[in-house]
Write a protein that holds these residues in place. Structure first.
Motif, PDB file in Angstrom:
ATOM      1  N   GLU A  45      28.434 -43.650  98.725  1.00  0.00           N
ATOM      2  CA  GLU A  45      28.597 -44.127  97.352  1.00  0.00           C
ATOM      3  C   GLU A  45      28.585 -45.649  97.318  1.00  0.00           C
ATOM      4  O   GLU A  45      29.216 -46.308  98.161  1.00  0.00           O
ATOM      5  N   GLU A  47      28.090 -49.306  94.466  1.00  0.00           N
ATOM      6  CA  GLU A  47      28.017 -49.821  93.099  1.00  0.00           C
ATOM      7  C   GLU A  47      27.299 -51.158  93.121  1.00  0.00           C
ATOM      8  O   GLU A  47      27.568 -51.999  93.991  1.00  0.00           O
ATOM      9  N   TYR A  49      26.445 -54.815  91.555  1.00  0.00           N
ATOM     10  CA  TYR A  49      26.967 -55.905  90.724  1.00  0.00           C
ATOM     11  C   TYR A  49      25.894 -56.970  90.641  1.00  0.00           C
ATOM     12  O   TYR A  49      25.594 -57.644  91.623  1.00  0.00           O
ATOM     13  N   ARG A 105      31.578 -47.994  98.047  1.00  0.00           N
ATOM     14  CA  ARG A 105      32.680 -47.219  97.476  1.00  0.00           C
ATOM     15  C   ARG A 105      33.038 -45.975  98.274  1.00  0.00           C
ATOM     16  O   ARG A 105      34.130 -45.410  98.086  1.00  0.00           O
ATOM     17  N   ARG A 153      30.105 -47.642  86.254  1.00  0.00           N
ATOM     18  CA  ARG A 153      30.980 -48.173  87.299  1.00  0.00           C
ATOM     19  C   ARG A 153      32.453 -47.986  86.939  1.00  0.00           C
ATOM     20  O   ARG A 153      32.815 -47.837  85.775  1.00  0.00           O
ATOM     21  N   TRP A 168      25.391 -47.925  87.115  1.00  0.00           N
ATOM     22  CA  TRP A 168      25.153 -48.644  88.358  1.00  0.00           C
ATOM     23  C   TRP A 168      26.071 -48.204  89.498  1.00  0.00           C
ATOM     24  O   TRP A 168      26.218 -48.875  90.504  1.00  0.00           O
ATOM     25  N   ARG A 169      26.724 -47.053  89.290  1.00  0.00           N
ATOM     26  CA  ARG A 169      27.476 -46.419  90.373  1.00  0.00           C
ATOM     27  C   ARG A 169      26.566 -45.326  90.930  1.00  0.00           C
ATOM     28  O   ARG A 169      26.163 -44.404  90.193  1.00  0.00           O
TER      29      ARG A 169
END
Length: 173
Positions: A45, A47, A49, A105, A153, A168-169
């Motif tokens: 997982e 994310e 940014y 994550r 996210r 965007w996750r």
DNA sequence: AAGACGATCCTG
DNA sequence: AGGATCGTCTTT
């Protein structure tokens, strides 16, 4: 069991942040602990940014002592302490000046950015470390994954729209 | 100098 | 639902 993969070069990270976040899924993170023990973890997982304009991204606060590594070229480690307890692991992406990064994550068996930071025994000394050169933390190639799930996210309500809603996750099914 | 607040996790 | 816990950034 797993064949020795090829270490990802800095060029892997010096691309579009969402592309890197997606392609990191399934890759193997290698950690050589201070004890000398080496372990490999599959990334499950991430994310994304996406730079200064993304109000959820720390770089949107501008260039500070904390964010300066994000404004450097992709391929370096960005770690920071959250809630006084957990070191979160990020990889800087894109070109110098972008201010973008990917948060890790989840690793297989270690869901959650705080938990995996604890498992990897991260601390402030990892800040700015080069993934292409490090002798204690790097990434190795793996068979590409096909199916990726995208969702908003986590924990960034303060960023407001549209950032809080951007999918965007990224995670493996 | 002092206060507010987290890209979280665990306990009750 | 609430506490832990502290570095960073904002405000006096």
């Amino acid at each position: 069991m797993k064949p020795s993969g090829k270490r990802l070069s800095a060029d892997f990270f010096r691309r579009d942040t969402l592309t890197v976040a997606r392609e990191l899924l399934g890759k193997n993170l290698i950690r050589v602990f201070s004890s000398g023990e080496t372990r490999s973890y599959r990334i499950t997982e991430t994310e994304a940014y996406c730079g200064q304009d993304d109000l959820a991204c720390h770089a949107s606060k501008g260039l500070t002592k904390r964010t300066q590594v994000m404004f450097g070229p992709g391929g370096r480690i960005y770690v920071y302490l959250i809630y006084g307890q957990y070191w979160l692991l990020n990889f800087v992406t894109g070109e110098a000046g972008d201010g973008s990064a990917v948060l890790i994550r989840g690793l297989q068996g270690f869901d959650g950015p705080g938990r995996l930071g604890r498992e990897l025994q991260l601390d402030r000394s990892f800040y700015g470390e080069e993934l292409a050169l490090s002798s204690r933390l790097w990434l190795e190639d793996a068979v590409p994954v096909s199916d990726v799930k995208a969702s908003p996210r986590v924990g960034i309500h303060y960023a407001g729209e549209p950032w809080v809603s951007m999918p965007w996750r990224l995670k493996l099914p």
